[in-house]
Design an enzyme around this catalytic site. Sequence first.
Site, PDB file in Angstrom:
ATOM      1  N   GLY A 205       0.785  -1.417   0.036  1.00  0.00           N
ATOM      2  CA  GLY A 205       0.000   0.005   0.126  1.00  0.00           C
ATOM      3  C   GLY A 205       0.962   1.137  -0.074  1.00  0.00           C
ATOM      4  O   GLY A 205       2.049   1.318   0.402  1.00  0.00           O
ATOM      5  N   CYS A 206       0.339   2.256  -0.365  1.00  0.00           N
ATOM      6  CA  CYS A 206       0.685   3.626  -0.543  1.00  0.00           C
ATOM      7  C   CYS A 206       1.428   4.140   1.037  1.00  0.00           C
ATOM      8  O   CYS A 206       2.755   4.272   1.364  1.00  0.00           O
ATOM      9  CB  CYS A 206       0.006   4.695  -1.105  1.00  0.00           C
ATOM     10  SG  CYS A 206      -1.616   4.975  -0.540  1.00  0.00           S
ATOM     11  N   TYR A 207       0.488   4.057   1.758  1.00  0.00           N
ATOM     12  CA  TYR A 207       1.018   4.372   3.176  1.00  0.00           C
ATOM     13  C   TYR A 207       2.219   3.621   3.888  1.00  0.00           C
ATOM     14  O   TYR A 207       2.935   4.081   4.408  1.00  0.00           O
ATOM     15  CB  TYR A 207      -0.135   4.633   4.273  1.00  0.00           C
ATOM     16  CG  TYR A 207      -1.197   5.724   4.140  1.00  0.00           C
ATOM     17  CD1 TYR A 207      -0.523   7.264   4.169  1.00  0.00           C
ATOM     18  CD2 TYR A 207      -2.513   5.701   4.010  1.00  0.00           C
ATOM     19  CE1 TYR A 207      -1.413   8.199   4.216  1.00  0.00           C
ATOM     20  CE2 TYR A 207      -3.101   6.827   3.938  1.00  0.00           C
ATOM     21  CZ  TYR A 207      -2.638   7.934   4.112  1.00  0.00           C
ATOM     22  OH  TYR A 207      -3.450   9.244   3.794  1.00  0.00           O
TER      23      TYR A 207
END
Lengths: 344, 344, 344, 344
Positions: free
Chosen positions: C148-150
């Site tokens: 995921g991005c985070y």
Amino acid sequence: MKIGIVGATGYGGAELLRILQAHPEFSITSLYTSSQQGKNIDEHYAHLTGLFPQKLEEINPKKMAEETDLIFLATPSGISSKLAPELVEQGCSVIDLSGDFRIKNQMKYEQWYKKKAADRFWLEEAIYSLPELNREKVKGAKFISNPGCYPTATLLGLAPLVKKGLLTENSIIIDAKSGVSGAGQSASLATIYSELNENLKVYKVNQHQHIPEIEQMLESLGYVAPITFQTHLIPMTRGIMATIYGNIDTNITKEEIWDIYQQSYSDEPFIRLRKLGNFPTTKEVAGSNYCDIGLDFDERTSRVTIVSVIDNLMKGAASQAVQNANIMFGFDETLGLQFSPVYP
Amino acid sequence: MKIGIVGATGYGGAELLRILQAHPEFSITSLYTSSQQGKNIDEHYAHLTGLFPQKLEEINPKKMAEETDLIFLATPSGISSKLAPELVEQGCSVIDLSGDFRIKNQMKYEQWYKKKAADRFWLEEAIYSLPELNREKVKGAKFISNPGCYPTATLLGLAPLVKKGLLTENSIIIDAKSGVSGAGQSASLATIYSELNENLKVYKVNQHQHIPEIEQMLESLGYVAPITFQTHLIPMTRGIMATIYGNIDTNITKEEIWDIYQQSYSDEPFIRLRKLGNFPTTKEVAGSNYCDIGLDFDERTSRVTIVSVIDNLMKGAASQAVQNANIMFGFDETLGLQFSPVYP
Amino acid sequence: MKIGIVGATGYGGAELLRILQAHPEFSITSLYTSSQQGKNIDEHYAHLTGLFPQKLEEINPKKMAEETDLIFLATPSGISSKLAPELVEQGCSVIDLSGDFRIKNQMKYEQWYKKKAADRFWLEEAIYSLPELNREKVKGAKFISNPGCYPTATLLGLAPLVKKGLLTENSIIIDAKSGVSGAGQSASLATIYSELNENLKVYKVNQHQHIPEIEQMLESLGYVAPITFQTHLIPMTRGIMATIYGNIDTNITKEEIWDIYQQSYSDEPFIRLRKLGNFPTTKEVAGSNYCDIGLDFDERTSRVTIVSVIDNLMKGAASQAVQNANIMFGFDETLGLQFSPVYP
Amino acid sequence: MKIGIVGATGYGGAELLRILQAHPEFSITSLYTSSQQGKNIDEHYAHLTGLFPQKLEEINPKKMAEETDLIFLATPSGISSKLAPELVEQGCSVIDLSGDFRIKNQMKYEQWYKKKAADRFWLEEAIYSLPELNREKVKGAKFISNPGCYPTATLLGLAPLVKKGLLTENSIIIDAKSGVSGAGQSASLATIYSELNENLKVYKVNQHQHIPEIEQMLESLGYVAPITFQTHLIPMTRGIMATIYGNIDTNITKEEIWDIYQQSYSDEPFIRLRKLGNFPTTKEVAGSNYCDIGLDFDERTSRVTIVSVIDNLMKGAASQAVQNANIMFGFDETLGLQFSPVYP
């Protein structure tokens, strides 16, 4: 080929670095600066951290001509008027991104730019090249004057109709809109965030220095009349939209007008004519060399509306300069420029 | 005076709440809704937390007329065409902020709005009031049709020249620019943040429904010709700028044109004419009822450029509606509207 | 190599198209969609006008596996849990950009995602690969779960200290900030321009589905404790910044901490550690695969602050997926990803 | 009451003008400036066109004290340290919006502000007043030091828990975010639009001058430990959000924590506690004197997260100064401040 850049610390210069770093034939050899010698470019632009090992060097035309094959001058107006001829005389090819060699009439330059014009000889030497309109003079040239951002969007939007002689005299109005990066990376109260965010400004009303540049090219295409050209500052960083109005007195339909554009531009790799009813937005060309065009004709008023968008730092400056460089040196015009826009 | 609002959950409605909450003579009694009955307004608009105790009530014209003296209809077009007459018949005063009663010609309404027009009788009953141009009919009226946002900016910018008959036939072009709140608080792919931020769009080219509204009023002022009117979506929430172009064939100077505006507007509390060379920006009127105007005349083209800015939700909707309400009921026109713009 | 993309109409998909169009070894063969079959991608994304001739095709795992060597799944969570195994079973390599195979514990997935977890067998088959932390398992793999991005920004910011065991138990707090494109190209009242512009929101407080993904990886690196992780929506389109806080109980200086990061990352082509006193901004990595990191240690509180930034659509999604693809197939990890950030 | 303002050309000054223009008891008599004497304020702020007839006057403490009852000093730090005492000695009441009299410990002021501290006598005379925490000392005072923007949001968010002694020692972390107007109306490369738009920056890491101001007040409320306080620049003009983290070691539920806030703030006219599960955004207080607060407690980590938002130019500067002025002179604390936020 060895490339040098003067003015890499400006926004146009930063885009030149991004493009040339990935170009298969051009290799950035040297970066020159009038004020930050000895620094690395990433001290000025942290986004370039680690990408360019060379130090910024001082401006020395003789040395520059020895070190490089081609120099891009991404400097404010008033600097290349002297520097460019020196470089060309030393045998270096030059592409000037400033306004100094665009206006061939010295009086007009001085009237609109409020600066001393370049030498008449060099004004004639410098080939003004908006490739889609006059690429034939560029091949083999040594000294190119790269068009302004607004003129690029405006002239590409107007050229097909102007060449056909369809626009009524004194009917052209260009309502032009630009993102703030057009003002460059310079601090002033007028360009700070809090003043421009959530705000919309008109500026240089009837006084923008791109007016004579547009009129000069329109004249060469057959339209001899002053234009109305007003510029607006849009709360965004990049992008130019020229909304162009003109009257057509002959009996014509929007489909026929569209066909004229289609014929003009169907072979152009960087112009994307939108279908009737579809208009481009600025972000749809962001980060790319495209100029996207849409149009409509209103029979109620016999007036055509043409919408032309570019990225002001790319087709309006850096990537168009590279397109010119490709032509100069006989490479495929699209070399190193075939990247897609960055969206969203 | 007891005030009711239909459509308080829209952006225009939210501004009505903000203005009326502080108005010395009007008191918000009831909020009506077609879809959120029983809720408190702060469940929809958290910025109003704690400010309005009343629950949202369903729409019931008879009950609404009993509870209130004046209803503001801040609804989408197509709703007040039925609701407004019912309220007026019940004896309630109405100010309609939608487009339903602005176009007096039913055919034109249906052609541009693609909706069924209101009844002819009620179209004539509804007084279209842009106070600076026709406030005389408003005092004592029962049913007001409040102008559109673009027409307000455009007509206030054009009126002084049009009344003098100075603009050449078929020469008016309005390049209009609006913040996104003009699209209302409705979700669509076209209005999400990532699509509009750092982007600039033209929309409804030659098809905006405000065209017949502007032409209708221009005709009443003496200019009988179609206009060109193009609208652009600016990446900001609030604000409208109309950049207006027109030809003047008579011999005139910019100073003389400025004097015409000065004479027209010197007594207007909400119009601020800028000095020659100074042009307003949208944020300079944000949150207020002001319309600020600047202008220039270019002798090269015999063309005037007028720049007129408003806050689309205020002078373009809510605060102009309150200005009309003040006039209707004989209050000072500026009552509750003398607040300064919010800057920066 | 023949590449297919499912979900090209999302923002992550659009970035995959931009990257792969210019990739020297991967060639986009087919685009698949669940809802827009038969259309061209430029009907959805006008910025791609003229760039991709192929029509969007329906999802058919057998046919997809025949036509392509590798499929990128850029779909919302809940879709690839079924589709990915079908493709892998047909012999196609898969990189899944959704959250469906990241959380190896089914119960946790269902608790945080509120959706049915993927099959246990396939959860174990899918290799979670954040290359800088575990690239060794990727070479030759057939099925990758892209982070995921985070988690990407957070884990790259935390890993060097966590591996050294320097952070006090239960002291990690991540205050994370994302541009709006992280919400995808979907219309809702919460993501329209007028609601988010000039606004700052916290969301999913203590409930973000990336929490278990981060904790799972931290555990594998030796930190076994829950984290505090709060997410904020920033009024910009792209970019993630994770501001990371943690306590260090041992006697240490900021220079020593910096050295630990330098040792961890000095050979990483896509991590740029900033010098002490220098912190990255999100725009300095926009459009690129870089993760830039800066840090400081406050002796007053014995607390380290680490700032890690990425482009959420690139290193947080599309370009990291291509980085994984390069590793999978034995190419140089940086192939087709060595472009500079787009600035300004 | 006759009011004078020094620094009306700053953003805080502009908001003072907007508030005081509509205040029923305070009347702006004079505007003072160190650099623009003789001009009208609308030459600097066009949004004020026509609203203030008085010319900007030079700074002359004796004359200022004769002309006015109360002076607001909206000046940069380093100026009021001298000017405020002179005005008070001349018998004029003063509210200082700068940082010069907030830090009572001279050494700490000089350490964090890098400027010479004010005189010890006057530091003790100046009453630091965040009304919700210590309004009792303000009534009848002559010299008020108005709190900083970040401390206002942070302290109102922390006070109820700190007063109860519930937060673990050395557990407070404040991740603070501000719009750009906090940097004032001053031109620098760091604050131009193109650098900040679509960008997110952390700044003054562990060095912000508001740290000692927050710690000083926390100490007076019973929390004696250093805090971690990091500041971020958000691409928006207005608004501050403080996301506050702290550990609670005793057994407690989120409902109990919420009750503590409710008891502390239920009578406060300008604090709006949001229900559990609901968090405020910055735009929901824009243009108003409100501080909105939301909170959650995570049992997994025993950590509370408090979100506190204000308009930095209003509750963080100008409107809080007027709130203090109301108290000083015995008016209702809410006088002239009961306007709704401006949304959207």
